[in-house]
Design an enzyme around this catalytic site. Structure first.
Site, PDB file in Angstrom:
ATOM      1  N   THR A   1      -5.548  -0.366   7.211  1.00  0.00           N
ATOM      2  CA  THR A   1      -6.888  -0.758   7.649  1.00  0.00           C
ATOM      3  C   THR A   1      -6.843  -0.940   9.164  1.00  0.00           C
ATOM      4  O   THR A   1      -6.118  -1.806   9.670  1.00  0.00           O
ATOM      5  CB  THR A   1      -7.296  -2.078   6.955  1.00  0.00           C
ATOM      6  OG1 THR A   1      -7.188  -1.885   5.547  1.00  0.00           O
ATOM      7  CG2 THR A   1      -8.713  -2.471   7.313  1.00  0.00           C
TER       8      THR A   1
ATOM      9  N   ARG B   1       0.588 -14.260   1.670  1.00  0.00           N
ATOM     10  CA  ARG B   1      -0.053 -14.201   2.993  1.00  0.00           C
ATOM     11  C   ARG B   1      -1.456 -14.815   2.905  1.00  0.00           C
ATOM     12  O   ARG B   1      -2.246 -14.443   2.056  1.00  0.00           O
ATOM     13  CB  ARG B   1      -0.119 -12.750   3.491  1.00  0.00           C
ATOM     14  CG  ARG B   1       1.249 -12.205   3.846  1.00  0.00           C
ATOM     15  CD  ARG B   1       1.188 -10.759   4.291  1.00  0.00           C
ATOM     16  NE  ARG B   1       1.058  -9.838   3.175  1.00  0.00           N
ATOM     17  CZ  ARG B   1       1.098  -8.501   3.294  1.00  0.00           C
ATOM     18  NH1 ARG B   1       1.248  -7.936   4.464  1.00  0.00           N
ATOM     19  NH2 ARG B   1       0.967  -7.733   2.221  1.00  0.00           N
TER      20      ARG B   1
ATOM     21  N   PHE C   1     -17.070 -10.974  -8.027  1.00  0.00           N
ATOM     22  CA  PHE C   1     -16.878 -11.732  -6.789  1.00  0.00           C
ATOM     23  C   PHE C   1     -17.853 -12.902  -6.636  1.00  0.00           C
ATOM     24  O   PHE C   1     -18.237 -13.270  -5.542  1.00  0.00           O
ATOM     25  CB  PHE C   1     -16.931 -10.810  -5.558  1.00  0.00           C
ATOM     26  CG  PHE C   1     -15.591 -10.172  -5.325  1.00  0.00           C
ATOM     27  CD1 PHE C   1     -15.152  -9.138  -6.136  1.00  0.00           C
ATOM     28  CD2 PHE C   1     -14.760 -10.631  -4.330  1.00  0.00           C
ATOM     29  CE1 PHE C   1     -13.897  -8.577  -5.971  1.00  0.00           C
ATOM     30  CE2 PHE C   1     -13.499 -10.082  -4.144  1.00  0.00           C
ATOM     31  CZ  PHE C   1     -13.064  -9.049  -4.969  1.00  0.00           C
TER      32      PHE C   1
ATOM     33  N   VAL D   1       0.823  -1.209   0.000  1.00  0.00           N
ATOM     34  CA  VAL D   1       0.000   0.000   0.000  1.00  0.00           C
ATOM     35  C   VAL D   1       0.860   1.263   0.000  1.00  0.00           C
ATOM     36  O   VAL D   1       0.640   2.177  -0.798  1.00  0.00           O
ATOM     37  CB  VAL D   1      -0.970  -0.009   1.210  1.00  0.00           C
ATOM     38  CG1 VAL D   1      -1.588   1.356   1.445  1.00  0.00           C
ATOM     39  CG2 VAL D   1      -2.073  -1.026   0.976  1.00  0.00           C
TER      40      VAL D   1
ATOM     41  N   CYS E   1      -5.658  -9.188   3.410  1.00  0.00           N
ATOM     42  CA  CYS E   1      -6.768  -8.317   3.834  1.00  0.00           C
ATOM     43  C   CYS E   1      -8.022  -9.069   4.264  1.00  0.00           C
ATOM     44  O   CYS E   1      -8.420  -8.982   5.421  1.00  0.00           O
ATOM     45  CB  CYS E   1      -7.103  -7.336   2.721  1.00  0.00           C
ATOM     46  SG  CYS E   1      -5.790  -6.141   2.452  1.00  0.00           S
TER      47      CYS E   1
ATOM     48  N   LYS F   1     -14.344   0.609   5.332  1.00  0.00           N
ATOM     49  CA  LYS F   1     -13.351  -0.329   4.809  1.00  0.00           C
ATOM     50  C   LYS F   1     -13.693  -1.770   5.230  1.00  0.00           C
ATOM     51  O   LYS F   1     -13.671  -2.700   4.425  1.00  0.00           O
ATOM     52  CB  LYS F   1     -11.962   0.073   5.325  1.00  0.00           C
ATOM     53  CG  LYS F   1     -10.849  -0.876   4.991  1.00  0.00           C
ATOM     54  CD  LYS F   1     -10.556  -0.948   3.507  1.00  0.00           C
ATOM     55  CE  LYS F   1      -9.594  -2.087   3.208  1.00  0.00           C
ATOM     56  NZ  LYS F   1      -9.279  -2.237   1.810  1.00  0.00           N
TER      57      LYS F   1
ATOM     58  N   LEU G   1      -7.121  -0.408  -2.855  1.00  0.00           N
ATOM     59  CA  LEU G   1      -6.426  -1.012  -4.006  1.00  0.00           C
ATOM     60  C   LEU G   1      -6.334  -2.526  -3.849  1.00  0.00           C
ATOM     61  O   LEU G   1      -6.356  -3.056  -2.739  1.00  0.00           O
ATOM     62  CB  LEU G   1      -5.033  -0.408  -4.182  1.00  0.00           C
ATOM     63  CG  LEU G   1      -3.976  -0.581  -3.086  1.00  0.00           C
ATOM     64  CD1 LEU G   1      -3.340  -1.952  -3.071  1.00  0.00           C
ATOM     65  CD2 LEU G   1      -2.898   0.474  -3.246  1.00  0.00           C
TER      66      LEU G   1
ATOM     67  N   HIS H   1     -16.996 -15.858  -8.195  1.00  0.00           N
ATOM     68  CA  HIS H   1     -16.189 -16.926  -8.795  1.00  0.00           C
ATOM     69  C   HIS H   1     -15.828 -17.939  -7.714  1.00  0.00           C
ATOM     70  O   HIS H   1     -15.136 -17.604  -6.759  1.00  0.00           O
ATOM     71  CB  HIS H   1     -14.916 -16.357  -9.415  1.00  0.00           C
ATOM     72  CG  HIS H   1     -15.193 -15.325 -10.461  1.00  0.00           C
ATOM     73  ND1 HIS H   1     -15.700 -15.642 -11.694  1.00  0.00           N
ATOM     74  CD2 HIS H   1     -15.079 -13.982 -10.435  1.00  0.00           C
ATOM     75  CE1 HIS H   1     -15.873 -14.541 -12.391  1.00  0.00           C
ATOM     76  NE2 HIS H   1     -15.506 -13.516 -11.638  1.00  0.00           N
TER      77      HIS H   1
HETATM   78  P1  NAD Z   1       3.152  -4.602   4.150  1.00  0.00           P
HETATM   79  O1  NAD Z   1       3.446  -5.542   5.226  1.00  0.00           O
HETATM   80  O2  NAD Z   1       3.412  -4.981   2.716  1.00  0.00           O
HETATM   81  O3  NAD Z   1       3.942  -3.233   4.392  1.00  0.00           O
HETATM   82  C1  NAD Z   1       4.067  -2.613   5.627  1.00  0.00           C
HETATM   83  C2  NAD Z   1       5.401  -1.886   5.643  1.00  0.00           C
HETATM   84  O4  NAD Z   1       5.483  -1.079   6.818  1.00  0.00           O
HETATM   85  C3  NAD Z   1       6.607  -2.825   5.684  1.00  0.00           C
HETATM   86  O5  NAD Z   1       7.498  -2.494   4.626  1.00  0.00           O
HETATM   87  C4  NAD Z   1       7.243  -2.557   7.057  1.00  0.00           C
HETATM   88  O6  NAD Z   1       8.643  -2.713   7.052  1.00  0.00           O
HETATM   89  C5  NAD Z   1       6.823  -1.119   7.284  1.00  0.00           C
HETATM   90  N1  NAD Z   1       6.861  -0.666   8.683  1.00  0.00           N
HETATM   91  C6  NAD Z   1       6.390  -1.284   9.798  1.00  0.00           C
HETATM   92  N2  NAD Z   1       6.612  -0.531  10.882  1.00  0.00           N
HETATM   93  C7  NAD Z   1       7.219   0.596  10.462  1.00  0.00           C
HETATM   94  C8  NAD Z   1       7.695   1.772  11.105  1.00  0.00           C
HETATM   95  N3  NAD Z   1       7.574   1.934  12.434  1.00  0.00           N
HETATM   96  N4  NAD Z   1       8.279   2.727  10.374  1.00  0.00           N
HETATM   97  C9  NAD Z   1       8.403   2.574   9.035  1.00  0.00           C
HETATM   98  N5  NAD Z   1       7.969   1.492   8.355  1.00  0.00           N
HETATM   99  C10 NAD Z   1       7.381   0.514   9.062  1.00  0.00           C
HETATM  100  O7  NAD Z   1       1.630  -4.194   4.335  1.00  0.00           O
HETATM  101  P2  NAD Z   1       0.576  -3.772   3.193  1.00  0.00           P
HETATM  102  O8  NAD Z   1       0.067  -4.975   2.479  1.00  0.00           O
HETATM  103  O9  NAD Z   1       1.128  -2.645   2.404  1.00  0.00           O
HETATM  104  O10 NAD Z   1      -0.621  -3.244   4.110  1.00  0.00           O
HETATM  105  C11 NAD Z   1      -0.511  -2.063   4.856  1.00  0.00           C
HETATM  106  C12 NAD Z   1      -1.882  -1.712   5.398  1.00  0.00           C
HETATM  107  O11 NAD Z   1      -2.791  -1.438   4.324  1.00  0.00           O
HETATM  108  C13 NAD Z   1      -2.553  -2.816   6.216  1.00  0.00           C
HETATM  109  O12 NAD Z   1      -3.310  -2.220   7.235  1.00  0.00           O
HETATM  110  C14 NAD Z   1      -3.479  -3.483   5.206  1.00  0.00           C
HETATM  111  O13 NAD Z   1      -4.571  -4.099   5.833  1.00  0.00           O
HETATM  112  C15 NAD Z   1      -3.916  -2.293   4.406  1.00  0.00           C
HETATM  113  N6  NAD Z   1      -4.324  -2.613   3.025  1.00  0.00           N
HETATM  114  C16 NAD Z   1      -3.605  -3.515   2.325  1.00  0.00           C
HETATM  115  C17 NAD Z   1      -3.976  -3.773   1.002  1.00  0.00           C
HETATM  116  C18 NAD Z   1      -3.224  -4.788   0.185  1.00  0.00           C
HETATM  117  O14 NAD Z   1      -3.715  -5.178  -0.862  1.00  0.00           O
HETATM  118  N7  NAD Z   1      -2.039  -5.217   0.595  1.00  0.00           N
HETATM  119  C19 NAD Z   1      -5.080  -3.107   0.416  1.00  0.00           C
HETATM  120  C20 NAD Z   1      -5.751  -2.167   1.187  1.00  0.00           C
HETATM  121  C21 NAD Z   1      -5.369  -1.922   2.494  1.00  0.00           C
END
Ligand code: NAD
Length: 453
Positions: free
Chosen positions: A121, A331, A252, A11, A263, A207, A153, A254
């Site tokens: 989230t 994941r 959705f 994200v 997520c 969300k 996204l 499928h």
């Molecule tokens: P991710 O694990 O890929 O990325 C999180 C990043 O944060 C990592 O690179 C980690 O090193 C960094 N981080 C952690 N603590 C930190 C700190 N103190 N300082 C700086 N960096 C730090 O997670 P993601 O998939 O990008 O998801 C992030 C959030 O967005 C979650 O809450 C998720 O639920 C939400 N979200 C994810 C998606 C998706 O498709 N992946 C879509 C919508 C919302």
């Protein structure tokens, strides 16, 4: 405008690169040194179509930079986006330790007005929690506003989703901060993107309600697919006819091995958990989760049944490890659970995924990784298609047939037509497809009585 994005994962990195493309001056921060060093050189830690080009464009045009120096990034920015992970904690609760750590850091570092916008989230009430933690960590009071800006996204199409979202949700109580947020998203106003401006609590809930509704749709069609298997009905026709009803919609619906990813599973559990905390039981959310877990187990049973009730000592080829195509994210991927269960039952696993094998190797060190789909088939007693990458949609089936030890295929994404697979000589099953092999049809010995249309 200067903005800073804390957390450079799926994200944070996509948001940062896209905001830079909107014309913002963006600093992306992460606390993993190696990740930032790679990004500074234009190398990406994740696979996401189009992201490499966008990041390198931002770097070249000096609108995007990467650092581990969070204090400096916060100081320079007017808006700080929080995009750190919020993984599942105990009993479905959300683990907010990364959010808390970032809030504390922001509190320690801000010396003038900032907007703190949460993209992660987070359970309802977290905006208040962030506000309180920032206030507590401040050496002396400095004004700031907390905004909820949930991200919708999807991995695999993240850039398109960010650049052309169905809607943008912004929750906040401070009009000045809301005006700043609208300015950041102004390129989306030009393409008439709907904006939902509301309070933080409602934005946070939107969300969870959205993701849980989508999860429900998937669990619903999976239950219908399982019913189709027993009734010899065809779930594709059911889903298509349902979807043509505009009140339902075709997306959705499928069937497959159940939803995965970082997520849906955790968000459904989190909604159930924090609703219970305020005395409200969400039966449907809990059922979506339960059905999803059962579906994975059911898929293993399908595989075992196709192998005459015994997988011990047999070799099973698995196509696809990522939780969906076009990502390397494993994941909560159904493939990981299914493989783990088959391993405990004594199967030998050969697997191939176009991009997710390096990450999969860390959690599944004891399986055989292959160079391509055909090497996966070679000598296998069955082939299981788990993730519907495009390259698995057009396999040379005669070659697959020739390479397999036994012509058994378990298609958990309903990519192929049962009638065609039968003609080619496969013992083929799918999820809720008429004409595919099922335990029931085998029992009745009329397995291939009905031709697929
Ligand atoms: P991710 O694990 O890929 O990325 C999180 C990043 O944060 C990592 O690179 C980690 O090193 C960094 N981080 C952690 N603590 C930190 C700190 N103190 N300082 C700086 N960096 C730090 O997670 P993601 O998939 O990008 O998801 C992030 C959030 O967005 C979650 O809450 C998720 O639920 C939400 N979200 C994810 C998606 C998706 O498709 N992946 C879509 C919508 C919302």
């Amino acid at each position: 405008m200067h903005i800073c994005v804390i957390g450079t994962g799926y994200v944070g990195l996509v948001s940062g690169a896209c905001f830079a493309e909107f014309g913002m001056q963006v600093t992306c921060v992460d606390n993993v040194d190696a990740k930032i060093l790679d990004l500074q050189e234009g190398r990406l830690p994740i696979h996401e179509p189009g992201l490499h080009e966008l990041v390198n464009k931002g770097l070249r045009e000096s609108r995007l930079s990467f650092t581990t120096d969070v204090a400096k990034a916060i100081e320079e920015a007017l808006v700080i986006f929080i995009a750190v992970g919020t993984p599942a904690g105990e009993n479905g609760a959300t683990d907010l330790r990364y959010i808390d750590a970032v809030a504390d850091t922001i509190g320690r570092c801000i010396s003038d007005y900032k907007v703190v916008a949460t993209k992660s989230t987070v359970p309802v009430g977290t905006a208040q929690r962030i506000k309180a933690r920032i206030q507590e960590a401040q050496p002396e009071p400095v004004p700031f506003s907390v905004i909820s800006n949930p991200e919708f996204l999807r991995e695999g199409s993240a850039i398109e989703d960010f650049m052309r979202p169905n809607r943008v949700v912004i929750g906040g109580e401070d009009q000045h901060a809301l005006a700043i947020m609208k300015e950041i998203y102004s390129p989306l106003y030009l393409i008439e993107t709907p904006f939902v401006i509301t309070d933080t609590v409602t934005a946070e809930l939107i969300k969870y309600a959205s993701n849980t509704f989508l999860a429900l749709k998937i669990s619903f069609i999976n239950e219908i697919a399982n019913l189709c298997d027993v009734l010899h009905a065809d779930v594709h026709d059911v889903a298509r006819a349902m979807g043509l009803d505009q009140r339902i919609g075709r997306r959705f619906l499928h069937p497959g091995p159940g939803y995965g990813g970082s997520c849906f599973p955790k968000d459904v559990q989190s909604l159930t958990y924090f609703s219970r905390e305020v005395g409200v039981t969400l039966e449907l959310a809990a059922a979506a989760d339960r059905v999803n877990r059962q579906q994975r187990q059911h898929m293993v049973e399908k595989i075992v049944a196709m192998m005459d009730g015994e997988v011990a000592g047999k070799t099973i080829g698995v196509l696809g490890l990522a939780f969906k195509p076009n990502t390397d994210d494993i994941r909560e991927a159904p493939a990981i659970d299914i493989i783990t269960t088959l391993l405990t039952q004594g199967a030998h696993i050969k697997a191939y995924d176009p991009v997710a094998m390096p990450v999969a190797q860390q959690v599944l060190p004891d399986i055989e990784y292959c160079r391509d789909a055909y090497e996966t088939c070679a000598g296998s007693d069955a082939l299981v298609l788990v993730t519907e990458w495009n390259q698995f949609r057009a396999l040379d089936l005669e070659r697959v047939y020739a390479l397999l030890q036994q012509p058994v295929m378990i298609d958990l994404r309903n990519v192929y037509e049962p009638a065609m697979m039968r003609r080619l000589g496969f013992r083929y099953t799918a999820v809720g497809r008429r004409g595919a092999w099922t335990v029931e049809s085998e029992k009745e010995k009329d397995a291939y009585g009905a031709e697929s249309p």
